[in-house]
Design a protein around this motif. Structure first.
Motif, short mmCIF file in Angstrom:
data_model
loop_
_atom_site.label_atom_id
_atom_site.label_comp_id
_atom_site.label_asym_id
_atom_site.label_seq_id
_atom_site.Cartn_x
_atom_site.Cartn_y
_atom_site.Cartn_z
N UNK A 102 8.15 45.65 19.32
CA UNK A 102 7.93 44.79 17.54
C UNK A 102 8.24 43.56 18.13
N UNK A 103 8.94 42.78 18.71
CA UNK A 103 8.97 41.43 18.98
C UNK A 103 7.45 40.73 19.39
N UNK A 104 6.77 41.32 19.55
CA UNK A 104 4.84 41.33 19.66
C UNK A 104 4.70 41.38 18.53
N UNK A 150 26.61 32.90 19.01
CA UNK A 150 26.42 32.46 20.52
C UNK A 150 27.39 33.79 20.97
N UNK A 151 26.88 34.60 20.78
CA UNK A 151 27.28 35.46 21.92
C UNK A 151 25.61 36.81 21.87
N UNK A 152 25.19 36.55 21.16
CA UNK A 152 24.16 37.83 20.97
C UNK A 152 23.42 36.94 19.82
N UNK A 153 22.20 36.06 20.49
CA UNK A 153 21.74 35.51 19.71
C UNK A 153 20.47 35.83 18.56
N UNK A 154 19.68 36.07 17.90
CA UNK A 154 18.43 36.82 17.38
C UNK A 154 17.17 35.37 17.16
N UNK A 155 16.62 36.41 18.50
CA UNK A 155 15.94 35.42 18.47
C UNK A 155 14.62 34.89 17.43
N UNK A 156 13.90 33.91 17.58
CA UNK A 156 12.38 33.96 16.73
C UNK A 156 11.60 34.49 17.99
N UNK A 157 11.11 35.97 16.85
CA UNK A 157 9.59 35.83 18.16
C UNK A 157 8.42 35.45 18.20
N UNK A 158 8.07 34.15 17.72
CA UNK A 158 7.50 33.34 17.68
C UNK A 158 7.18 32.47 19.08
N UNK A 159 8.65 32.07 18.64
CA UNK A 159 8.28 30.86 19.90
C UNK A 159 10.62 31.07 20.96
#
Lengths: 194, 242
Positions: A102-104, A150-159
Motif C-alpha cells: 500500500x505504501x509503495x 505524536x504517539x503514532x504519526x501517519x507518514x507521507x508515503x512519498x517522502x
C-alpha cells in the motif's frame, strides 16, 4: 491421496488469494485479509468466504467474480462465493506485506490497533474548506491532534514526513481519507483504521 | 394487505433498513451539488455505507429490489428524520449529526447482529464527519452559525421519533435499552451544540401534529416525491440492469 488433495487446495487458496483488489490492484485479497476461507465441499466444488472491508464496498461483487473465474481456470467445477460479516473486517487484518505494498502504491497504510484510533483524538484540520495549517492556528484543529499524532504519526508515503494534514475524512473510497503532506506538499490517501 | 406483508412491515429490521436506504438516497442527491469536491465525495461515501447496510438488512427479509422499489409510501418504516429534504449544507450536516449518533448508539447495543457489529465502526466515521462540520458551521461565520441554528431548530421536532422503541428489536433476548440510548444521545448532542455555540431547542420534540409517525408508515410531504424519483426507473422498466 490426502496429500495430493491438500496440495491442490493449498494451490487453490494461493490462486484465490492472489486475485488483486479491483480498486487497489497493488494488494491481493489475501494481503487485504478479505479471503476468509476456502474449502472443497464435494469433489470439484469449492466454497469460498469473502468479507467486505466496508459494508457497502462495491468492489465485493467483482472480487467474487474474479475469484470464481481463477478457481475455474484452475480446475474447480463449481464455485460458491459467500459473503460473511463475522468477525467484522479490521484494518489489522491487512498483512505486513499488504501494508508495505500500500505504501509503495502511494497509500499510507492504516496504523495498527484498528478502529481504536478513531476514539483517540483524531487529527482534525478545520479551515475554510481545507485543512488547517500545521501551526494549530485553528482552535478546533488543535484539540488533541498533536497528542494523537505524536504517539503514532501517519507518514507521507512519498517522502516519509510525519507532518501531514487531513483534507477530507472520506477520499475516493470509503476506506480512505485524503491527506496532504506538509513537507513535500503532495496529497495522498490514507487507509483509515477500522 | 396480506398477513405476510403485515408481518414483514412489523419487522424492526425493515425500519432500520428503510432508515439506511432513505438517508442514503437523500445523501446521493448531493452528487453534483455539494459545496466542495471533498464533501461531494464524503457524502457519496457515507451514502454508499448506508446503502450497504440497507442491502444487508433487506437480504434478511426478502428480495432487496422488491423491498426498495415496489413498496408504496405507506409501507416504508423509516423515521421521518431520514426523509427530510437536504436543504442547505447545514441542514444535511445537522441531520447527519442527529441520525449518525443515534445509529452509532443503537448499533453499539446490537452486539448479537453481525451487520450492526460491522457497521457501527463505519457509522462512527459518519458521526465524526458530522460532528466536526457542526463545530465548523456553528462556530464559523455569522451566516453559517445562523443556518446551522435554523437547521437544528427545524429538525429537532423529528428527533423524538428516534427513541420510540422498535417493537421486537432485541439483544440476546432482551429489548434494546431505549432510555439509556436517549440519555446518551441527549448528552452528546447537547455537548456538540454547546461547543459549536449553538442552542439546544426548548421546543417539545413532538409538536401539535405529532412529528414522527414514520415508523407507522406516515411520512412527510417530500417523501412521496423522493420515492417517485427513486423508484420510477425500476417501475417503468422492470428488471432493468446496467
Amino acid at each position: 491421496m490426502v496429500v495430493m488433495a491438500d496440495e491442490r487446495l493449498r494451490r487453490m487458496r494461493e490462486v484465490a488469494g492472489s486475485v488483486p483488489d479491483p480498486e487497489l490492484p497493488a494488494v491481493s485479497l489475501a494481503e487485504l485479509g478479505v479471503l476468509r476461507m476456502l474449502r472443497e465441499t464435494s469433489a470439484g466444488h469449492i466454497e469460498v468466504e469473502l468479507t467486505p472491508t466496508y459494508t457497502g464496498c462495491p468492489a465485493l461483487a467483482s472480487m467474487a467474480e474474479d475469484v470464481e473465474r481463477v478457481l475455474r481456470e484452475h480446475g474447480a467445477q463449481h464455485v460458491t462465493v459467500r459473503t460473511v460479516l463475522t468477525p467484522p473486517w479490521s484494518t489489522d487484518d491487512i498483512t505486513d506485506e499488504g501494508r508495505r505494498k500500500l505504501a509503495e502504491f502511494g497509500i499510507a497504510p492504516p496504523r495498527p490497533g484498528g478502529g481504536q484510533h478513531r476514539t483517540e483524538p483524531v487529527v482534525v484540520a478545520l479551515g475554510a474548506t481545507r485543512g488547517a495549517p500545521a501551526d494549530g492556528s485553528d482552535e478546533h484543529a488543535a484539540e488533541g491532534s498533536q497528542l494523537a499524532e505524536a504517539v503514532d504519526p501517519i507518514r507521507c508515503p512519498r517522502c516519509g514526513s510525519t507532518a501531514t494534514s487531513l483534507l477530507s475524512r472520506f477520499s475516493s473510497t470509503a476506506c480512505k481519507a485524503l491527506r496532504r503532506c506538509d513537507t513535500c506538499r503532495e496529497p495522498f490517501d490514507h487507509f483509515k483504521e477500522l | 394487505m396480506t398477513d405476510s406483508t403485515a408481518a414483514l412491515l412489523a419487522r424492526p429490521e425493515l425500519a432500520l433498513a428503510d432508515d439506511a436506504l432513505v438517508l442514503s438516497h437523500r445523501l446521493g442527491e448531493w452528487a453534483g451539488h455539494a459545496p466542495v469536491l471533498e464533501e461531494e465525495v464524503a457524502l457519496a461515501n457515507i451514502a454508499l455505507d448506508l446503502l450497504g447496510q440497507a442491502r444487508a438488512l433487506y437480504g434478511e427479509l426478502g428480495d432487496e429490489d422488491e423491498l426498495a422499489y415496489l413498496r408504496e409510501e405507506r409501507q416504508f418504516r423509516n423515521c421521518q428524520l431520514t426523509e427530510q429534504p437536504n436543504g442547505d449544507f447545514a441542514t444535511t450536516i445537522v441531520r447527519q449529526l442527529f441520525f449518525s449518533r443515534w445509529q452509532e448508539l443503537l448499533y453499539g447495543q446490537l452486539t448479537d447482529r453481525p451487520l450492526a457489529v460491522k457497521a457501527v465502526k463505519e457509522v462512527a466515521y459518519h458521526r465524526d464527519h458530522a460532528e466536526h462540520w457542526t463545530l465548523r458551521l456553528g462556530d464559523g461565520t455569522p451566516e453559517s452559525h445562523e443556518r446551522a441554528q435554523r437547521a437544528v431548530d427545524d429538525l429537532w421536532r423529528y428527533t423524538g421519533e428516534l427513541f420510540q422503541p422498535l417493537e421486537g428489536l432485541t439483544v440476546e433476548g432482551h429489548p434494546v435499552d431505549w432510555d439509556t440510548l436517549r440519555v446518551s444521545w441527549d448528552g452528546y448532542v447537547a455537548d456538540v451544540l454547546d461547543r459549536a455555540t449553538l442552542r439546544v431547542p426548548e421546543s417539545p420534540r413532538q409538536s401539535g401534529w405529532r412529528a414522527g409517525a414514520g415508523r407507522q408508515g406516515l411520512h412527510t410531504e417530500s417523501f412521496g416525491r423522493m420515492l417517485a424519483e427513486m423508484q420510477h426507473l425500476h417501475r417503468s422498466h422492470p428488471g432493468a440492469r446496467w
